[in-house]
Design a protein around this motif. Structure first.
Motif, PDB file in Angstrom:
ATOM      1  N   LEU A   6      -8.537   4.945   8.496  1.00 16.70           N
ATOM      2  CA  LEU A   6      -7.245   5.454   8.525  1.00 16.70           C
ATOM      3  C   LEU A   6      -6.545   6.338   7.531  1.00 16.70           C
ATOM      4  CD1 LEU A   6      -4.260   5.034  10.186  1.00 16.70           C
ATOM      5  CD2 LEU A   6      -4.365   2.926   8.773  1.00 16.70           C
ATOM      6  N   TYR A   7      -6.080   7.292   7.904  1.00 19.67           N
ATOM      7  CA  TYR A   7      -5.516   8.202   6.760  1.00 19.67           C
ATOM      8  C   TYR A   7      -3.864   8.495   7.078  1.00 19.67           C
ATOM      9  CZ  TYR A   7      -4.581  12.478   4.056  1.00 19.67           C
ATOM     10  OH  TYR A   7      -4.194  13.439   3.155  1.00 19.67           O
ATOM     11  N   GLU A   8      -3.205   8.121   6.058  1.00 20.66           N
ATOM     12  CA  GLU A   8      -1.665   8.258   6.111  1.00 20.66           C
ATOM     13  C   GLU A   8      -1.469   9.589   5.528  1.00 20.66           C
ATOM     14  OE1 GLU A   8      -2.780   6.000   3.784  1.00 20.66           O
ATOM     15  OE2 GLU A   8      -3.206   4.258   5.146  1.00 20.66           O
ATOM     16  N   SER A   9      -1.342  10.520   6.337  1.00 18.93           N
ATOM     17  CA  SER A   9      -0.980  12.084   5.893  1.00 18.93           C
ATOM     18  C   SER A   9       0.459  12.181   5.812  1.00 18.93           C
ATOM     19  CB  SER A   9      -1.631  13.147   6.812  1.00 18.93           C
ATOM     20  OG  SER A   9      -0.739  12.945   8.156  1.00 18.93           O
ATOM     21  N   PHE A  10       0.876  13.527   5.399  1.00 18.03           N
ATOM     22  CA  PHE A  10       2.312  13.721   4.982  1.00 18.03           C
ATOM     23  C   PHE A  10       3.035  14.136   6.522  1.00 18.03           C
ATOM     24  CE2 PHE A  10      -0.812  17.183   4.675  1.00 18.03           C
ATOM     25  CZ  PHE A  10      -0.154  18.207   5.603  1.00 18.03           C
ATOM     26  N   ILE A  63       6.054   6.016   4.902  1.00 18.23           N
ATOM     27  CA  ILE A  63       5.257   6.241   3.495  1.00 18.23           C
ATOM     28  C   ILE A  63       5.446   5.004   2.786  1.00 18.23           C
ATOM     29  CG2 ILE A  63       4.736   7.522   1.752  1.00 18.23           C
ATOM     30  CD1 ILE A  63       3.171   8.411   4.211  1.00 18.23           C
ATOM     31  N   ASN A  64       6.830   4.680   2.884  1.00 15.29           N
ATOM     32  CA  ASN A  64       7.200   3.880   2.015  1.00 15.29           C
ATOM     33  C   ASN A  64       6.501   2.351   2.527  1.00 15.29           C
ATOM     34  OD1 ASN A  64       9.094   4.938   0.257  1.00 15.29           O
ATOM     35  ND2 ASN A  64      10.629   5.004   1.590  1.00 15.29           N
ATOM     36  N   ALA A  65       6.565   2.035   3.633  1.00 13.46           N
ATOM     37  CA  ALA A  65       6.041   0.996   4.197  1.00 13.46           C
ATOM     38  C   ALA A  65       4.391   0.677   3.758  1.00 13.46           C
ATOM     39  CB  ALA A  65       5.894   0.560   5.654  1.00 13.46           C
ATOM     40  N   VAL A  66       3.776   2.180   3.643  1.00 14.88           N
ATOM     41  CA  VAL A  66       2.196   1.925   3.288  1.00 14.88           C
ATOM     42  C   VAL A  66       2.148   1.790   2.007  1.00 14.88           C
ATOM     43  CG1 VAL A  66       0.386   3.631   3.010  1.00 14.88           C
ATOM     44  CG2 VAL A  66       1.724   3.346   5.402  1.00 14.88           C
ATOM     45  N   SER A  67       2.892   2.450   1.085  1.00 12.89           N
ATOM     46  CA  SER A  67       3.071   2.180  -0.574  1.00 12.89           C
ATOM     47  C   SER A  67       3.110   0.890  -0.926  1.00 12.89           C
ATOM     48  CB  SER A  67       3.940   3.208  -0.803  1.00 12.89           C
ATOM     49  OG  SER A  67       5.328   2.846  -0.633  1.00 12.89           O
ATOM     50  N   GLU A  68       3.879  -0.111   0.013  1.00 11.98           N
ATOM     51  CA  GLU A  68       4.322  -1.476  -0.396  1.00 11.98           C
ATOM     52  C   GLU A  68       3.140  -2.221   0.441  1.00 11.98           C
ATOM     53  OE1 GLU A  68       8.305  -1.997   0.777  1.00 11.98           O
ATOM     54  OE2 GLU A  68       9.102  -0.616  -0.754  1.00 11.98           O
ATOM     55  N   GLY A  69       2.238  -1.892   1.087  1.00  7.39           N
ATOM     56  CA  GLY A  69       1.288  -2.654   1.582  1.00  7.39           C
ATOM     57  C   GLY A  69       1.677  -3.225   2.891  1.00  7.39           C
ATOM     58  N   PHE A  70       2.712  -2.757   3.568  1.00  4.68           N
ATOM     59  CA  PHE A  70       3.320  -3.333   4.806  1.00  4.68           C
ATOM     60  C   PHE A  70       2.683  -2.452   6.083  1.00  4.68           C
ATOM     61  CE2 PHE A  70       6.343  -4.823   1.944  1.00  4.68           C
ATOM     62  CZ  PHE A  70       6.160  -6.121   1.844  1.00  4.68           C
ATOM     63  N   ASP A 100      -5.594   1.408   0.742  1.00  5.43           N
ATOM     64  CA  ASP A 100      -4.877   0.247  -0.059  1.00  5.43           C
ATOM     65  C   ASP A 100      -5.318  -1.057   0.429  1.00  5.43           C
ATOM     66  OD1 ASP A 100      -3.502  -1.143  -1.633  1.00  5.43           O
ATOM     67  OD2 ASP A 100      -1.363  -0.663  -0.679  1.00  5.43           O
ATOM     68  N   PRO A 101      -5.975  -1.939  -0.460  1.00  7.74           N
ATOM     69  CA  PRO A 101      -6.433  -3.303  -0.126  1.00  7.74           C
ATOM     70  C   PRO A 101      -5.196  -4.001   0.461  1.00  7.74           C
ATOM     71  CG  PRO A 101      -7.296  -2.563  -2.179  1.00  7.74           C
ATOM     72  CD  PRO A 101      -6.383  -1.497  -1.778  1.00  7.74           C
ATOM     73  N   LYS A 102      -4.177  -3.935  -0.191  1.00  4.20           N
ATOM     74  CA  LYS A 102      -3.083  -4.783   0.373  1.00  4.20           C
ATOM     75  C   LYS A 102      -2.700  -4.447   1.767  1.00  4.20           C
ATOM     76  CE  LYS A 102       0.549  -5.452  -2.054  1.00  4.20           C
ATOM     77  NZ  LYS A 102       1.914  -5.086  -2.892  1.00  4.20           N
ATOM     78  N   LEU A 103      -2.707  -3.134   2.320  1.00  6.07           N
ATOM     79  CA  LEU A 103      -2.337  -2.595   3.586  1.00  6.07           C
ATOM     80  C   LEU A 103      -3.651  -3.279   4.469  1.00  6.07           C
ATOM     81  CD1 LEU A 103      -0.829  -0.917   5.711  1.00  6.07           C
ATOM     82  CD2 LEU A 103      -2.134   0.950   4.939  1.00  6.07           C
ATOM     83  N   GLY A 104      -4.816  -3.256   4.105  1.00  7.97           N
ATOM     84  CA  GLY A 104      -5.916  -3.501   4.757  1.00  7.97           C
ATOM     85  C   GLY A 104      -5.836  -5.255   5.121  1.00  7.97           C
ATOM     86  N   SER A 105      -5.269  -5.992   4.135  1.00 10.65           N
ATOM     87  CA  SER A 105      -5.125  -7.525   4.201  1.00 10.65           C
ATOM     88  C   SER A 105      -3.936  -7.643   5.212  1.00 10.65           C
ATOM     89  CB  SER A 105      -4.973  -8.178   2.914  1.00 10.65           C
ATOM     90  OG  SER A 105      -5.669  -7.899   2.015  1.00 10.65           O
TER      91      SER A 105
END
Length: 446
Positions: A6-10, A63-70, A100-105
């Motif tokens: 999974l790649y979160e692009s711009f 992107i904010n959600a991904v950066s916070e691991g949600f 991000d491991p947090k996103l994976g969890s």
């Protein structure tokens, strides 16, 4: 086992299928070799699905959600639609690589999809990031850079705006400015005394306070013109002390100081006015700091005072950092150099740092300072956590904690007072026994 990345692009979410795992066997070096060549890397990674953002605000939210691991609902729908279904009780035959491991969890807990985030996945994502514009054919010329730059600006602007609006940021800046003002005021006051003392040396001994000295020199100007008319004004400046004001007038009339030219007096008056202005501004800034600290950390301020609380927040970097510190770290906060020097040389470690400015440490005896520092650091740690994580903005917890510290200080005084009394009684008893033995021996001799 199949593997997806999974790649979160711009510009949207992209899902890639990793081929040739049997050949490379998750070999990091093999992936690093293939990343530099698009043709070789394109045989390892294939684009499976792409979900573009609808609007710029949607891109920022994702992107904010991904950066916070949600994991957002949009991301979950994208994964459910493009990944194989996961049946209950059956082990999945694929895995999902994320950055991000947090996103994976979060994804694993919500969808039961096994996720991994290791060095192999990071190398794959590095190659995807490098050749992403080659995988997406629908982007217009120049759209790659525009979308990337627009999202980066929006994301950075949102983060900077959040940081600027932090309340503790103003506390940190204010306490730093107060320290700078103290140095500047002392420097200006010293220069004022050195400039004006040759003209009126007696004033330097009569008025010790720098602020009063600057005001008095501003009023007096030329000492030869001093008269009884200056007494009321000088009395007001010197805190209502009429005797001191008359002493200044009498000393000026009999002064042996040198005469100054109007230009020299002008410079001396300029420095004096600088001391007055800076001191007045410092008073206003301190009042602002008191209000701000009571708003940001009311319980910590009620426990140890506004100035010490502001210094602790400033040294920790923020209120959340202070709240995360254990009490043992908070106890020596500000004494790091002494701590490392003691560890390096094998000497005694410091008992307290910035909290030594609290009145509790000053009121404790020398043998109790370490105990009071530990007690006070524990209470400060609790107060900081209540201020940051609590919903209540009152200072009730701080007042209660302050009462507990007061009780601890009183108990330490009482315990050691009783120990001193008992030690004195033992000394008296011991000396009495020795006297009795000597008398008994004398009686036997007789």
């Amino acid at each position: 086992m199949a593997m997806f990345v999974l790649y979160e692009s711009f510009s949207g979410y992209a899902l890639f299928d990793v081929h040739g795992l049997d050949e490379i066997g998750q070999n990091v070096e093999a992936v690093q070799t293939s990343v530099s060549d698009l043709a070789q890397f394109g045989q390892v990674v294939k684009l499976t699905a792409f979900h573009p953002w609808q609007t710029a605000q949607d891109a920022l939210n994702q992107i904010n959600a991904v950066s916070e691991g949600f994991m957002s609902e949009e991301l979950r729908s994208f994964l459910d639609l493009n990944l194989p279904k996961v049946e209950e009780g059956v082990e999945p035959k694929f895995s999902l690589g994320v950055s991000d491991p947090k996103l994976g969890s979060c994804i694993s807990e919500a969808t039961k999809i096994p996720c991994q985030s290791n060095e192999f996945v990071q190398e794959l994502l590095r190659g995807v990031r490098q050749h992403f514009d080659s995988f997406i054919n629908d982007l217009k010329p120049g759209g790659f850079e525009k979308a990337q730059q627009g999202l980066a600006h929006s994301y950075s602007r949102a983060k900077v705006k959040h940081n600027v609006n932090r309340k503790d940021h103003m506390v940190i800046q204010t306490i730093s400015l107060l320290d700078t003002l103290d140095k500047d005021i002392n420097s200006y006051a010293m220069r004022t005394r050195e400039w004006y003392s040759p003209h009126f040396p007696e004033l330097d001994k009569i008025v010790n306070d720098n602020y009063m000295y600057a005001q008095a020199s501003k009023i007096i100007e030329d000492k030869s013109k001093l008269s009884e008319e200056h007494v009321p004004v000088l009395t007001e400046v010197l805190g209502g002390d009429e005797d001191k004001a008359r002493e200044v007038v009498e000393a000026g009339q009999a002064s042996m100081g040198l005469g100054l030219s109007p230009l020299d007096l002008l410079h001396a008056q300029t420095f004096a006015q600088g001391v007055i202005d800076l001191t007045d501004y410092r008073k206003k800034l301190y009042d602002y700091l008191v209000v701000k600290v009571k708003d940001v950390a009311p319980n910590l301020a009620a426990l140890i005072g506004e100035t010490v609380a502001a210094r602790l927040i400033s040294h920790a970097g923020s209120l959340i950092n202070l709240a995360k510190h254990p009490s043992s770290t908070l106890q020596i906060l500000g004494a790091e150099r002494a701590l490392f020097r003691a560890l390096r040389t094998g000497g005694k470690t410091p008992k307290h740092g910035l909290i030594s400015h609290s009145s509790f440490i000053g009121r404790a005896s020398a043998r109790n300072k370490g105990r009071m520092a530990r007690c006070l650091a524990g209470k400060c740690s609790i107060a900081a956590r209540v201020d940051y994580f609590g919903d209540n903005s009152s200072a009730d917890f701080g007042e209660k904690l302050r009462g507990q510290v007061e009780e601890r200080l009183d108990s330490l005084h009482n315990v050691y007072a009783m120990e001193e009394v008992l030690e004195d009684e033992e000394i008296v008893d011991a000396s009495g026994e020795e006297i009795d033995e000597e008398e008994a021996a004398a009686d036997d001799d007789e």
